[in-house]
Scaffold this active site. Structure first.
Site, mmCIF file in Angstrom:
data_model
loop_
_atom_site.group_PDB
_atom_site.id
_atom_site.type_symbol
_atom_site.label_atom_id
_atom_site.label_comp_id
_atom_site.label_asym_id
_atom_site.label_seq_id
_atom_site.Cartn_x
_atom_site.Cartn_y
_atom_site.Cartn_z
ATOM 1 N N ASP A 11 0.857 -1.197 0.000
ATOM 2 C CA ASP A 11 0.000 0.000 0.000
ATOM 3 C C ASP A 11 0.886 1.237 0.000
ATOM 4 O O ASP A 11 2.070 1.169 0.359
ATOM 5 C CB ASP A 11 -0.913 0.021 1.234
ATOM 6 C CG ASP A 11 -1.832 1.243 1.227
ATOM 7 O OD1 ASP A 11 -2.415 1.537 0.171
ATOM 8 O OD2 ASP A 11 -1.945 1.920 2.265
ATOM 9 N N SER A 12 0.309 2.359 -0.376
ATOM 10 C CA SER A 12 1.045 3.618 -0.320
ATOM 11 C C SER A 12 1.456 3.945 1.115
ATOM 12 O O SER A 12 2.404 4.697 1.327
ATOM 13 C CB SER A 12 0.175 4.748 -0.880
ATOM 14 O OG SER A 12 -1.029 4.804 -0.156
ATOM 15 N N CYS A 74 -4.254 -1.294 -2.302
ATOM 16 C CA CYS A 74 -4.421 0.158 -2.431
ATOM 17 C C CYS A 74 -5.241 0.381 -3.688
ATOM 18 O O CYS A 74 -4.873 -0.088 -4.770
ATOM 19 C CB CYS A 74 -3.040 0.797 -2.564
ATOM 20 S SG CYS A 74 -3.075 2.560 -2.945
ATOM 21 N N GLU A 159 -5.071 10.165 8.244
ATOM 22 C CA GLU A 159 -3.614 10.199 8.456
ATOM 23 C C GLU A 159 -3.227 11.140 9.593
ATOM 24 O O GLU A 159 -2.233 10.946 10.268
ATOM 25 C CB GLU A 159 -2.904 10.657 7.184
ATOM 26 C CG GLU A 159 -3.036 9.688 6.023
ATOM 27 C CD GLU A 159 -1.905 8.681 5.961
ATOM 28 O OE1 GLU A 159 -0.789 9.020 6.360
ATOM 29 O OE2 GLU A 159 -2.165 7.554 5.495
ATOM 30 N N CYS A 193 -11.499 2.908 -0.935
ATOM 31 C CA CYS A 193 -10.202 3.382 -0.437
ATOM 32 C C CYS A 193 -9.934 2.653 0.871
ATOM 33 O O CYS A 193 -10.832 2.526 1.717
ATOM 34 C CB CYS A 193 -10.235 4.883 -0.195
ATOM 35 S SG CYS A 193 -8.713 5.503 0.569
ATOM 36 N N HIS A 195 -8.396 3.460 3.456
ATOM 37 C CA HIS A 195 -8.448 4.240 4.699
ATOM 38 C C HIS A 195 -9.878 4.357 5.252
ATOM 39 O O HIS A 195 -10.055 4.654 6.427
ATOM 40 C CB HIS A 195 -7.968 5.673 4.457
ATOM 41 C CG HIS A 195 -6.496 5.831 4.480
ATOM 42 N ND1 HIS A 195 -5.674 5.214 3.586
ATOM 43 C CD2 HIS A 195 -5.693 6.561 5.297
ATOM 44 C CE1 HIS A 195 -4.424 5.563 3.836
ATOM 45 N NE2 HIS A 195 -4.402 6.372 4.870
HETATM 46 N N1 DGL Z 1 -4.423 3.488 0.042
HETATM 47 C C1 DGL Z 1 -4.982 4.452 -0.870
HETATM 48 C C2 DGL Z 1 -6.228 3.904 -1.558
HETATM 49 O O1 DGL Z 1 -6.772 2.858 -1.197
HETATM 50 C C3 DGL Z 1 -5.257 5.775 -0.227
HETATM 51 C C4 DGL Z 1 -4.071 6.495 0.353
HETATM 52 C C5 DGL Z 1 -3.287 7.369 -0.609
HETATM 53 O O2 DGL Z 1 -3.847 8.314 -1.195
HETATM 54 O O3 DGL Z 1 -2.112 7.094 -0.751
HETATM 55 O O4 DGL Z 1 -6.687 4.512 -2.491
#
Ligand code: DGL
Length: 274
Positions: A11-12, A74, A159, A193, A195
């Site tokens: 993931d990012s 992600c 975040e 997403c 998050h």
């Molecule tokens: N993990 C990213 C997603 O599911 C969101 C976080 C980011 O923007 O890096 O889209």
């Protein structure tokens, strides 16, 4: 000594941990290697080229760390990088390894939840502008109507530990009202997403109770279990020791503090340079 061949989960940053949590719940026997590219997060606001370049670097890194299978946990990376990696890069760099995303598993099942045939999608700006959800949904359920809403403030709220604040209420209500005003018949919403599960209580607060919310964790975990069952040659390569290793491209002490919130348990990570 048997080599560890963990399933890579990328993931990012932290978000993929909400998926890893569900994956581990359903498939506890495997080893996992989680990589969060926190040093370069967020991906949601970055260009197609940048997300593709960063994601490919991380996938290569996970391959170098003996992962035979990598899950892009992600949505933004799945939307902007997965197809090119699968079609262009994998045949060249690792023809026997596999990379899976999180959009397809969700779009495969969404039609089973909707009675009205009207779907809503909430995601980052990158995911929404890529149109990946409407495109993928139309392959499985061409009759469904899909409306989307980009929620650029939701990831920063999570975040920055503001997911329970009045500020979160403001942005969540605003984006949900905007989505619902596009189509009054929406009865199923995809949380597109990783998050967003952390915002679930506030999201529910502003949604009419007849709307079904699809969170990806269980769906992605079930889809991975099914994939492993159908691909026994790959499944046999994945080591089964029940060990999870966490890596971040940023400072491990920062990662560990926030990560437990997403993973639901204490996390001890190591730093990795990409
Ligand atoms: N993990 C990213 C997603 O599911 C969101 C976080 C980011 O923007 O890096 O889209």
């Amino acid at each position: 000594m048997k080599t560890k061949k963990p399933i890579g989960v990328f993931d990012s940053g932290y978000g993929g941990l909400t998926l890893l949590k569900e994956i581990v719940k359903q498939l506890p026997e495997y080893d996992y290697l989680y990589l969060g590219d926190n040093a370069r997060a967020p991906y949601g606001t970055r260009s197609f080229e940048t997300v593709y370049e960063y994601t490919l670097q991380c996938v290569k890194q996970l391959f170098a760390m003996d992962c035979e299978l990598v899950v892009l946990a992600c949505n933004t990376a799945s939307a902007k990088a997965l197809r090119t990696i699968q079609q262009k890069d994998l045949p060249k760099i690792a023809p026997n390894k596999r990379v899976l995303g999180v959009i397809r598993p969700t779009t495969e099942v969404v039609g089973q939840y909707s009675k009205t045939g009207h779907i809503g999608v909430l995601g980052t700006t990158g995911t929404i502008t890529s149109n990946s959800y409407p495109i993928e949904i139309s392959k499985f359920y061409p009759e469904l109507k899909v409306n989307q809403e980009a929620c650029p403030m939701w990831v920063p709220l999570v975040e920055n530990n503001e997911f329970d604040s009045e500020g979160a209420d403001y942005f969540i209500q605003k984006n949900i009202n905007s989505l619902l005003s596009k189509d009054k018949q929406i009865d199923t919403i995809i949380l597109g997403c990783t998050h967003y599960p952390l915002l679930i209580n506030k999201i529910k607060k502003y949604l009419p109770t007849n709307i079904t919310l699809l969170s990806q964790g269980e769906i992605v975990a079930e889809s991975l279990a099914d994939y492993l069952q159908r691909h026994s040659e790959l499944e046999q390569k994945c080591s089964k020791g029940g060990i999870i290793d966490f890596y971040t491209t940023d400072a491990p002490e920062n990662f560990d503090k926030a990560a437990s919130l997403f993973f639901g348990k204490p996390v001890q990570s190591k730093h990795l340079d990409i």
